[in-house]
Design a protein around this motif. Structure first.
Motif, PDB file in Angstrom:
ATOM      1  N   TRP A  57       0.868  -1.186   0.000  1.00 13.54           N
ATOM      2  CA  TRP A  57       0.000   0.000   0.000  1.00 13.54           C
ATOM      3  C   TRP A  57       0.902   1.232   0.000  1.00 13.54           C
ATOM      4  CZ3 TRP A  57      -5.142  -0.516  -0.671  1.00 13.54           C
ATOM      5  CH2 TRP A  57      -5.698  -1.764  -0.411  1.00 13.54           C
ATOM      6  N   PRO A  58       1.581   1.504  -1.128  1.00 18.26           N
ATOM      7  CA  PRO A  58       2.548   2.604  -1.136  1.00 18.26           C
ATOM      8  C   PRO A  58       1.885   3.963  -0.939  1.00 18.26           C
ATOM      9  CG  PRO A  58       2.146   1.850  -3.368  1.00 18.26           C
ATOM     10  CD  PRO A  58       1.427   0.896  -2.447  1.00 18.26           C
ATOM     11  N   ASP A  59       2.656   4.875  -0.361  1.00 20.13           N
ATOM     12  CA  ASP A  59       2.192   6.258  -0.229  1.00 20.13           C
ATOM     13  C   ASP A  59       2.190   6.937  -1.587  1.00 20.13           C
ATOM     14  OD1 ASP A  59       2.101   5.957   2.577  1.00 20.13           O
ATOM     15  OD2 ASP A  59       4.211   6.521   2.757  1.00 20.13           O
ATOM     16  N   ARG A  60       3.090   6.471  -2.462  1.00 15.67           N
ATOM     17  CA  ARG A  60       3.213   7.084  -3.780  1.00 15.67           C
ATOM     18  C   ARG A  60       3.814   6.077  -4.748  1.00 15.67           C
ATOM     19  NH1 ARG A  60       7.244  11.674  -6.031  1.00 15.67           N
ATOM     20  NH2 ARG A  60       5.786  12.573  -7.528  1.00 15.67           N
ATOM     21  N   VAL A  61       3.304   6.063  -5.980  1.00 14.01           N
ATOM     22  CA  VAL A  61       3.899   5.295  -7.063  1.00 14.01           C
ATOM     23  C   VAL A  61       3.701   6.101  -8.342  1.00 14.01           C
ATOM     24  CG1 VAL A  61       1.845   3.859  -7.447  1.00 14.01           C
ATOM     25  CG2 VAL A  61       4.060   3.071  -8.245  1.00 14.01           C
ATOM     26  N   VAL A  62       4.821   6.386  -9.032  1.00 16.47           N
ATOM     27  CA  VAL A  62       4.771   7.240 -10.221  1.00 16.47           C
ATOM     28  C   VAL A  62       5.810   6.818 -11.241  1.00 16.47           C
ATOM     29  CG1 VAL A  62       3.912   9.305  -9.010  1.00 16.47           C
ATOM     30  CG2 VAL A  62       6.370   8.941  -9.236  1.00 16.47           C
ATOM     31  N   ILE A  86      -1.412  -1.571  -5.925  1.00 17.64           N
ATOM     32  CA  ILE A  86      -2.097  -0.288  -5.757  1.00 17.64           C
ATOM     33  C   ILE A  86      -3.602  -0.453  -5.963  1.00 17.64           C
ATOM     34  CG2 ILE A  86      -0.171   1.232  -6.264  1.00 17.64           C
ATOM     35  CD1 ILE A  86      -1.004   1.342  -9.160  1.00 17.64           C
ATOM     36  N   PRO A  87      -4.399   0.276  -5.173  1.00 17.25           N
ATOM     37  CA  PRO A  87      -5.848   0.225  -5.344  1.00 17.25           C
ATOM     38  C   PRO A  87      -6.280   0.909  -6.642  1.00 17.25           C
ATOM     39  CG  PRO A  87      -5.248   1.784  -3.615  1.00 17.25           C
ATOM     40  CD  PRO A  87      -3.984   1.118  -4.063  1.00 17.25           C
ATOM     41  N   VAL A  88      -7.527   0.690  -7.040  1.00 21.03           N
ATOM     42  CA  VAL A  88      -8.011   1.120  -8.352  1.00 21.03           C
ATOM     43  C   VAL A  88      -7.934   2.628  -8.581  1.00 21.03           C
ATOM     44  CG1 VAL A  88      -9.436  -0.912  -8.767  1.00 21.03           C
ATOM     45  CG2 VAL A  88     -10.424   1.020  -7.540  1.00 21.03           C
ATOM     46  N   GLY A  89      -8.230   3.436  -7.584  1.00 28.19           N
ATOM     47  CA  GLY A  89      -8.139   4.889  -7.766  1.00 28.19           C
ATOM     48  C   GLY A  89      -6.710   5.339  -8.004  1.00 28.19           C
ATOM     49  N   THR A  90      -5.799   4.794  -7.224  1.00 25.63           N
ATOM     50  CA  THR A  90      -4.379   5.100  -7.398  1.00 25.63           C
ATOM     51  C   THR A  90      -3.894   4.614  -8.755  1.00 25.63           C
ATOM     52  OG1 THR A  90      -4.037   4.937  -5.007  1.00 25.63           O
ATOM     53  CG2 THR A  90      -2.078   4.755  -6.405  1.00 25.63           C
ATOM     54  N   ALA A  91      -4.380   3.457  -9.175  1.00 29.35           N
ATOM     55  CA  ALA A  91      -4.002   2.922 -10.490  1.00 29.35           C
ATOM     56  C   ALA A  91      -4.470   3.842 -11.607  1.00 29.35           C
ATOM     57  CB  ALA A  91      -4.571   1.512 -10.671  1.00 29.35           C
ATOM     58  N   ARG A  92      -5.675   4.381 -11.481  1.00 33.25           N
ATOM     59  CA  ARG A  92      -6.208   5.303 -12.492  1.00 33.25           C
ATOM     60  C   ARG A  92      -5.330   6.560 -12.544  1.00 33.25           C
ATOM     61  NH1 ARG A  92      -9.548   3.764 -16.467  1.00 33.25           N
ATOM     62  NH2 ARG A  92     -11.354   3.146 -15.278  1.00 33.25           N
ATOM     63  N   ALA A  93      -4.962   7.089 -11.367  1.00 33.51           N
ATOM     64  CA  ALA A  93      -4.113   8.283 -11.307  1.00 33.51           C
ATOM     65  C   ALA A  93      -2.716   7.986 -11.863  1.00 33.51           C
ATOM     66  CB  ALA A  93      -4.016   8.781  -9.867  1.00 33.51           C
ATOM     67  N   PHE A  94      -2.172   6.805 -11.553  1.00 39.72           N
ATOM     68  CA  PHE A  94      -0.862   6.400 -12.053  1.00 39.72           C
ATOM     69  C   PHE A  94      -0.860   6.354 -13.578  1.00 39.72           C
ATOM     70  CE2 PHE A  94       1.834   3.022 -13.697  1.00 39.72           C
ATOM     71  CZ  PHE A  94       3.072   3.361 -13.190  1.00 39.72           C
ATOM     72  N   ALA A  95      -1.870   5.740 -14.159  1.00 41.10           N
ATOM     73  CA  ALA A  95      -1.950   5.615 -15.616  1.00 41.10           C
ATOM     74  C   ALA A  95      -2.061   6.987 -16.279  1.00 41.10           C
ATOM     75  CB  ALA A  95      -3.126   4.725 -16.012  1.00 41.10           C
ATOM     76  N   THR A 150      15.576  10.097 -19.107  1.00 38.16           N
ATOM     77  CA  THR A 150      15.618   8.745 -18.573  1.00 38.16           C
ATOM     78  C   THR A 150      14.359   8.572 -17.743  1.00 38.16           C
ATOM     79  OG1 THR A 150      18.034   8.821 -18.492  1.00 38.16           O
ATOM     80  CG2 THR A 150      16.942   7.106 -17.193  1.00 38.16           C
ATOM     81  N   PHE A 151      13.634   7.483 -18.001  1.00 38.61           N
ATOM     82  CA  PHE A 151      12.371   7.214 -17.314  1.00 38.61           C
ATOM     83  C   PHE A 151      12.613   6.314 -16.110  1.00 38.61           C
ATOM     84  CE2 PHE A 151      10.928   8.843 -21.222  1.00 38.61           C
ATOM     85  CZ  PHE A 151       9.603   9.205 -21.088  1.00 38.61           C
ATOM     86  N   TYR A 152      11.840   6.560 -15.038  1.00 36.44           N
ATOM     87  CA  TYR A 152      11.925   5.762 -13.822  1.00 36.44           C
ATOM     88  C   TYR A 152      10.520   5.431 -13.316  1.00 36.44           C
ATOM     89  CZ  TYR A 152      16.761   7.297 -13.661  1.00 36.44           C
ATOM     90  OH  TYR A 152      18.070   7.538 -13.976  1.00 36.44           O
TER      91      TYR A 152
END
Length: 187
Positions: free
Chosen positions: A10-15, A144-153, A26-28
């Motif tokens: 359950w990360p605080d952030r994933v980007v 990651i939960p679905v809302g975070t996944a939507r924001a990540f994408a 360079t992408f990370y």
């Protein structure tokens, strides 16, 4: 030797973010939980494909009959993340293979990134009946939960699209120093 798993349930952030100027970025892929930050190098094309596939999974879940998970159609405003990567960016590894999945028990998208494996003895053929399986030394696994996944994408597609403009004639990125394109009939 067992694989070292850089796991984030359950990360605080994933980007996905970049370092450098368009044309030399360079992408990370970066995950943070508390003070712990893990970054892995990722190709631009991998980033785009990852975001597109996450969107596909979320859209399928949203339209699945009997799905008990409420999947947002748009990125929840409170999950929008336009901040730069956490500094310093120090990649654990360069990503080779990735996998993407859905865990219905936790209602999370699961992203796995494995290091690019370069072997000195590369006499193997893709049609080798007995390919040598190499266990990775480490991997990144982010759930990651679905809302975070939507924001990540959404963010990932924006980062990918923020590079050099595309030439409308040849479809290649336009270099800041100038651009010469060759059409198929010009050879």
């Amino acid at each position: 030797m067992p694989t070292i798993v850089h796991g984030f349930d359950w990360p605080d952030r994933v980007v996905v973010g970049t370092v450098g100027e368009p044309g030399a970025r360079t992408f990370y892929l970066q995950a943070r939980a508390g003070r712990r930050v893990v970054s892995v190098g990722i190709e631009k094309e991998q980033s785009a494909l990852l975001a597109e596939k996450i969107e596909e999974i979320l859209d399928e879940l949203m339209n699945a009959e009997g799905n008990p998970v409420s999947v947002p159609a748009e990125t929840p405003i409170e999950l929008v993340d336009n901040d730069p990567l956490e500094q310093p960016v120090d990649a654990e590894f360069r990503t080779g293979v990735m996998s993407l999945g859905w865990d219905p028990s936790t209602a999370q998208i699961v992203i796995e990134a494995y290091p690019l494996v370069v072997t000195e003895d590369d006499d193997s053929s893709p049609f080798d009946p007995d390919p040598v399986e190499v266990e990775p030394a480490e991997m990144l696994m982010v759930r990651i939960p679905v809302g975070t996944a939507r924001a990540f994408a959404k963010r990932t597609l924006e980062v990918v699209g923020a590079g050099r403009p595309i030439c409308p004639v040849c479809g290649s990125p336009i270099d800041p120093e100038g651009h010469v394109h060759t059409l198929p009939g010009d050879l």
